[in-house]
Design a protein around this motif. Sequence first.
Motif: not given
Length: 328
Positions: A205-213
């Motif tokens: 449904n479009g929810c997002k989360a990010t992480c720096s690699i």
Amino acid sequence: MKYKLLPFLLALITGAAILTSCAGGNSGATQDEAVNRVYPDGEGKYYSEETTLTDTGTGTDVPSSAQASTEKTSSNTDATQPTTVHPGTQPTTTPSTQPTTNPNVPKDNITGANINPGIGSIQGDVMSKIRALTLKSVSLNKSSVTLEVGKSEKLEISYDPENALTKSCTASVSSGAASASVSGSTVTVTGKSAGSATLTITSRNGCKATCSITVKNAEQPRTDDTVLPHGELCTADNANRWNAAVVSRLSGLGMKQNANLSGSEISFGTAELPGSQSYRTAEKALCDLAEKAVSSQVEGDYSGFEFKCSATRSNGECVFTVTIAKSE
């Protein structure tokens, strides 16, 4: 002759009068002289023009055609009454059209919508529960990850609420430095080449989360022969190891070690060494510096002297101090 014909003429005139009277007074058969007329289908129904038909099989009176015609003329309100009686059949009446009612719609339906208020209430309750179980956000257990090329690390996805109806995500990486895959609530990140990238997970449904690699080249195993920059070589651990090597070299010359010795001091350190080199190369160079400094003090007779040696690390350099004195 004339008088013999008179009675005959009177009789003839009287008979003619009687016939004329019968023709004017009754143009058809009397009730008792009804003509029996049999229908072609032979069902035994008899009628006269002035009487009703009688079904000899059922005893039911059927209106004659004359009566039906009279009733049709006298009443214009019922347009569905039959105008002709067919032999062997009963007159049929077309029922008036009544409004139909959907049996599936409760009596208390809302006009124009056919929705039972109770059903509407249930629908509202169901929609409220669905909204309560709709996924609101996703997150990862780490905001940044550093790994080597060829190495992998697992990250865990959290869902809010935990009992959300749909808990699934896809993963994407912004560059070729790493790759990512999702299995259930676990994201596996693998380093591909040195560089940086951003991992993004996205729910249905479009929810997002990010992480720096951050991906680094794999470190080579270090040995005493591995050549390292000066800053990486001069560690506190290496300083202690080098100090032990210097002590061993001076003891080998015939000098005795005395931890409580006081006397003249000689200092030297890694700042006197060239740039990048291995531990083993630096060790030999430091031992040579120590032997050279001491030899100028003892004039070749090492056995008559005692020494102590200590090492410190300051500003990225390892400094050694050797104290020497004559034995008592």
